[in-house]
Design an enzyme around this catalytic site. Structure first.
Site, PDB file in Angstrom:
ATOM      1  N   GLY A  87      12.824  13.048  47.772  1.00 40.49           N
ATOM      2  CA  GLY A  87      13.750  12.396  48.694  1.00 40.49           C
ATOM      3  C   GLY A  87      15.151  12.953  48.718  1.00 40.49           C
TER       4      GLY A  87
ATOM      5  CE1 TYR B 178      16.580  17.745  33.388  1.00 41.58           C
ATOM      6  CE2 TYR B 178      17.751  19.565  32.357  1.00 41.58           C
ATOM      7  CZ  TYR B 178      17.096  19.028  33.446  1.00 41.58           C
ATOM      8  OH  TYR B 178      16.959  19.767  34.600  1.00 41.58           O
TER       9      TYR B 178
HETATM   10  N1  LIG Z   1      19.876  21.109  40.341  1.00 43.21           N
HETATM   11  C1  LIG Z   1      19.827  21.951  39.334  1.00 43.21           C
HETATM   12  O1  LIG Z   1      20.816  22.645  39.007  1.00 43.21           O
HETATM   13  C2  LIG Z   1      18.550  22.151  38.551  1.00 43.21           C
HETATM   14  C3  LIG Z   1      18.542  23.142  37.576  1.00 43.21           C
HETATM   15  C4  LIG Z   1      17.391  23.341  36.840  1.00 43.21           C
HETATM   16  C5  LIG Z   1      16.272  22.565  37.072  1.00 43.21           C
HETATM   17  N2  LIG Z   1      16.313  21.614  38.011  1.00 43.21           N
HETATM   18  C6  LIG Z   1      15.099  20.811  38.207  1.00 43.21           C
HETATM   19  O2  LIG Z   1      14.746  20.765  39.571  1.00 43.21           O
HETATM   20  C7  LIG Z   1      14.182  19.486  39.879  1.00 43.21           C
HETATM   21  C8  LIG Z   1      14.970  18.833  41.003  1.00 43.21           C
HETATM   22  O3  LIG Z   1      16.315  18.723  40.582  1.00 43.21           O
HETATM   23  P1  LIG Z   1      17.454  18.157  41.534  1.00 43.21           P
HETATM   24  O4  LIG Z   1      18.731  18.681  40.996  1.00 43.21           O
HETATM   25  O5  LIG Z   1      17.102  18.360  42.956  1.00 43.21           O
HETATM   26  O6  LIG Z   1      17.385  16.592  41.170  1.00 43.21           O
HETATM   27  P2  LIG Z   1      17.967  15.330  41.972  1.00 43.21           P
HETATM   28  O7  LIG Z   1      18.446  14.397  40.932  1.00 43.21           O
HETATM   29  O8  LIG Z   1      18.921  15.758  43.009  1.00 43.21           O
HETATM   30  O9  LIG Z   1      16.660  14.758  42.632  1.00 43.21           O
HETATM   31  C9  LIG Z   1      15.667  14.165  41.851  1.00 43.21           C
HETATM   32  C10 LIG Z   1      14.896  13.188  42.721  1.00 43.21           C
HETATM   33  O10 LIG Z   1      14.024  12.455  41.866  1.00 43.21           O
HETATM   34  C11 LIG Z   1      14.143  11.075  42.189  1.00 43.21           C
HETATM   35  N3  LIG Z   1      13.904  10.251  41.010  1.00 43.21           N
HETATM   36  C12 LIG Z   1      14.724  10.108  39.931  1.00 43.21           C
HETATM   37  N4  LIG Z   1      14.202   9.205  39.086  1.00 43.21           N
HETATM   38  C13 LIG Z   1      13.043   8.772  39.647  1.00 43.21           C
HETATM   39  C14 LIG Z   1      12.060   7.829  39.240  1.00 43.21           C
HETATM   40  N5  LIG Z   1      12.170   7.139  38.106  1.00 43.21           N
HETATM   41  N6  LIG Z   1      10.991   7.631  40.036  1.00 43.21           N
HETATM   42  C15 LIG Z   1      10.879   8.307  41.201  1.00 43.21           C
HETATM   43  N7  LIG Z   1      11.784   9.216  41.647  1.00 43.21           N
HETATM   44  C16 LIG Z   1      12.851   9.439  40.865  1.00 43.21           C
HETATM   45  C17 LIG Z   1      15.574  10.898  42.662  1.00 43.21           C
HETATM   46  O11 LIG Z   1      15.722   9.743  43.463  1.00 43.21           O
HETATM   47  C18 LIG Z   1      15.806  12.190  43.429  1.00 43.21           C
HETATM   48  O12 LIG Z   1      15.432  12.071  44.787  1.00 43.21           O
HETATM   49  C19 LIG Z   1      14.219  18.691  38.577  1.00 43.21           C
HETATM   50  O13 LIG Z   1      12.988  18.827  37.910  1.00 43.21           O
HETATM   51  C20 LIG Z   1      15.316  19.367  37.781  1.00 43.21           C
HETATM   52  O14 LIG Z   1      15.162  19.208  36.392  1.00 43.21           O
HETATM   53  C21 LIG Z   1      17.430  21.371  38.760  1.00 43.21           C
END
Ligand SMILES: NC(=O)c1ccc[n+]([C@@H]2O[C@H](COP(=O)([O-])OP(=O)(O)OC[C@H]3O[C@@H](n4cnc5c(N)ncnc54)[C@H](O)[C@@H]3O)[C@@H](O)[C@H]2O)c1
Length: 258
Positions: free
Chosen positions: A24, A165
């Protein structure tokens, strides 16, 4: 913060059933959009109801198939199972599972409680195992199923500010290798992506500062911020038959930090 650059096209993803967790917002929303624009049948799970409903409605107006939003709290295994079953029913099968959801809270190791650790592992690792377990029968039936798990380079950077994490993100690679071994003989591939610093709305709101972003750009070979769109191509590739000989592997998308 949605993707703006044109994604590559993988014709075999047309009409494929694709389920994305945490689809989302952030990277997940870029993936939801990208798979929908490939003509896939897409469902996504997210706990944040309002933006997710809006995204599903916006995309459904532009894509070949309606995009299904399923509300669930992924920390709860029975909700994970119910949402995966619902996705399989609505999509008429499942070819691809993207285990994307996570929450990168910062936390002080010396004060960390047992409850905190368990809850943090539940949102950063546990649901990936149980979503894969719930999806496995449909992915096996599909005959060429693929799982893509989202890890992070963070666990390799000796970062002290989020040990639960980063432990979970290292665990994602262990899970990827194990599931690849278990499900490979049944025709399901399992791979992972390790993003570097990806600028999302949440990251900007909570953690990223101008100085922090400049410091990371300094460490990168590519001297620009990574965006969710940068994760799209590698994820489509791992989901599509273009990577049909690849399993138990990972792709690092970090602009050249490692
Ligand atoms: N953004 C970064 O810099 C980065 C870096 C390395 C890895 N990642 C990985 O990429 C993936 C996406 O990261 P992002 O930055 O887009 O995250 P984000 O926090 O922007 O999005 C995560 C989504 O998961 C949903 N979510 C959170 N808790 C939830 C729950 N309990 N039940 C259902 N949905 C839930 C949130 O509502 C959100 O829409 C993750 O696995 C993250 O670890 C991100």
């Amino acid at each position: 913060m949605r993707s703006i650059s044109p994604a590559p096209s993988f014709s075999d993803l047309q009409d494929r059933g694709v389920l994305i967790t945490g689809g989302g917002s952030g990277i997940g929303a870029a993936l939801t959009e990208a798979f929908a624009m490939q003509g896939a049948r897409v469902a996504f799970i997210d706990v944040a109801e309002e933006p997710s409903r809006q995204l599903a409605s916006d995309l459904s107006n532009q894509s070949k198939h309606a995009v299904h939003y399923l509300k669930a709290d992924l920390r709860n295994v029975s909700e994970v199972r119910a949402a995966v079953d619902e996705a399989v029913a609505r999509l008429g099968g499942l070819g691809v599972l993207i285990n994307n959801a996570a929450r990168d809270d910062r936390h002080e190791f010396l004060d960390m409680s047992e409850d905190y650790w368990d809850e943090n592992q539940a949102i950063n690792l546990k649901h990936m195992a149980f979503a894969a377990q719930a999806a496995a029968p449909a992915l096996i039936r599909d005959g060429r199923g693929a799982i893509v798990n989202m890890s992070s380079i963070a666990f390799m950077l000796n970062m002290g500010a989020m040990p639960s994490y980063t432990t979970a993100k290292a665990g994602v690679l262990g899970l990827t290798k194990s599931l690849a071994g278990r499900l490979g003989p049944e025709g399901v591939r399992v791979n992972a992506i390790l993003p570097g610093m990806v600028v999302t709305e949440r990251q900007l709101k909570l953690w990223l500062t101008e100085d922090g972003m400049a410091a990371m750009r300094d460490r990168q070979c590519l001297k620009r911020n990574l965006l969710p769109a940068d994760i799209v191509g590698p994820c489509l590739f791992l989901a599509s038959s273009a990577s049909v000989g690849m399993t138990a592997q990972w792709i690092t998308v970090d602009g050249g930090v490692l």
